[in-house]
Write an enzyme that holds these catalytic residues in place. Sequence first.
Site, PDB file in Angstrom:
ATOM      1  CB  ILE A  37      -0.970   0.029   1.254  1.00 60.58           C
ATOM      2  CG1 ILE A  37      -2.014   1.193   0.980  1.00 60.58           C
ATOM      3  CG2 ILE A  37      -0.376   0.158   2.458  1.00 60.58           C
ATOM      4  CD1 ILE A  37      -3.037   1.035   2.320  1.00 60.58           C
ATOM      5  CB  SER A  38       1.227   4.128  -2.537  1.00 63.22           C
ATOM      6  OG  SER A  38       1.453   3.251  -3.521  1.00 63.22           O
TER       7      SER A  38
END
Length: 684
Positions: A67-68
């Site tokens: 997840i960025s």
Amino acid sequence: MASIDRLSDYQHSRHQMVRNQLMTRNLKSPTVLEAMRTVPREKFFSEEMWEFAYEDSALPLIEGQTISQPYIVGLMVEALDLKGGEKVLEIGAGSGYAAAIIAQIAEQVYGIERIPALAERSKMVLDNLGYHNIEIMSGDGTLGYVQEAPYDAILVSAGGPEIPSTLKQQLKIGGRLVIPIGNRHYQRLLQVTRIDEEHFEEEVITRVHFVPLVGEEGWHEQSDSHSVSIESSSSSSKSEQSAKQNAPSDTATLIAEAAQPIDSIETVDLNPLLDRIGDAPVVLLGEATHGTSEFYRFRARLTQELIENKGFNMVAVEADWPDAARIDQYVRELTTPPSEWRAFTRFPTWMWRNTEMQEFVKWLRRHNGIQARPNLKVGFYGLDLYSMFSSIDEVINYLEDVDPEAAEIARERYGCLTPWQSDPATYGRAATSGEYERCEDSVVDMLMELMEKQTEYVANDGESYLDAMQNARLVANAEAYYRSMYKGYITSWNMRDSHMFDTLCSLLDFKSQNTEQPAKIVVWEHNSHIGDARATSMSARGEHNVGQLCRSKFGDEAYLIGFGTHEGTVAAADNWGEPMQVKTIRPSMEGSWERVCHDTKNPAFMLGMRQPGSKILRQRLEEEHPERAIGVIYRPQSELASHYFQARLGKQFDEYIWFDQTKAVTPLDFEAMQGMPDTYPFGL
């Protein structure tokens, strides 16, 4: 009540994230910022990961996905230029977090996720959160979703070799496509605007690192590998086609051929390493943990060789200046009796108060004892800035001896800090609210007055002036540091490392001006401080460190040496201020630099990386892999999130020292000093 308090904490963390991570980096869209304040990022992780949800970094998901980083999510959504009411397609939906951010603004979001299990989980999370304008499906995202085309905007959350033509054709005229394009290590984040049926305008936003965009119009996944191994599409370059062959096992073989084995720390021939160091007057020695015996023992052995064979005359460590000064007095036989060992009595005590360090200090005292002149003795110094109130005392005590009138002025100027002596971090909260602004001017004035009287004071006692001057500098920088803690972690990290670098430079300058010997210094700090930050994910977060600053100032005259281990035991705590434990280090993760070194089957080695022996090995060492960092806190249960970052080893360090199996340092027993402030707010 506990659940309400917890919810309140996460809401506070979201607002802090927006202010410190997004707004300070010039994200300006009010709708994007409000969406980031609203969406509960923690809900997109398993519960044991919630405490890391608002950290300024990417975090792991299942199947090797991530997840960025919040900033990157905000940057990409802002680049879509959404006004409200749009239909948006997201490729690589992952956890569903970015889709939720977009759905706060757009009318409808369609998300495509390649991994079915991840798609199902994101559907469940989004449904539970009440997002009814998001549809998540599993499939090949590179082909888009033609059933609902065209789209006002398309967001691609994975890196491809080129822009998929299918996605370009599914974009409305005037619509925007945001996508990372490059190789499997680095990409350029592009904003693509469709001008008309045939023409598109591209603008580079920044450099990023994403998981690969796998699919018919992206990279192809090899089914015979446990990890994601990628090959280029027919349109990619030859260099990209060869990159897939750079398997970790191949790199391990090349390292094994080039490395010099270490049979024993006490007997290994260090002459090849000394030759590689050459005439460099600044040698930085790292450590992958703050509690591993082999790292301390090897640093001690190498430092002894540098002192005896290359004329190094200063040792500086990641420790408070007043504490290190107690050791300096002991090893140079200045004032402290030989039996006194009372420095480093605040958490984390084991970091310097251990038997490995004690043996080195004893050696250094013996070495200095046989020197013919005092100025040939090797000094021991602290680079860190957490001892604000101990340093105030040292400045006042110095001035009492040389200038009693100035001592009274110092008491008055430092007086505004006194209410916070038991908890300096509380000062930061008060200062940022506008209170006690005069403290900043007062501590800076005190530093400037000492500098102005340098000639007068040095004539009396140069060494004592250096000590007082550095303590005054520390107080000024520490005051600013505690204020910065409440403006953002990056600011405080950079201030801390800048202070340590400035202290290092001051030591070199003082030694050069006051002795006939060339100034040469050995620095002991964590890898995260002495490796070049530009070769790690720290740089993408806007962080710099001592290693980067040394390379910028000294070039090849600074030699950076990193350390690593695969598994064993380590001295660390669960949380800040809690008791030390001997913890078991988990075996290194697949694909990490540590696993590559483990796969060499060499239990210990030295690897020179400026000229590693072959062009192929040099290229491999400049690839990006995860690297582990353990500070005084170690949490094995969340290791992937809390202790790994991306790094290019061959650019980060000049040399790498490897110990496959390691053990914890042995702490010294002591009676802790009472009433001293615990001023260390973070983990490393």
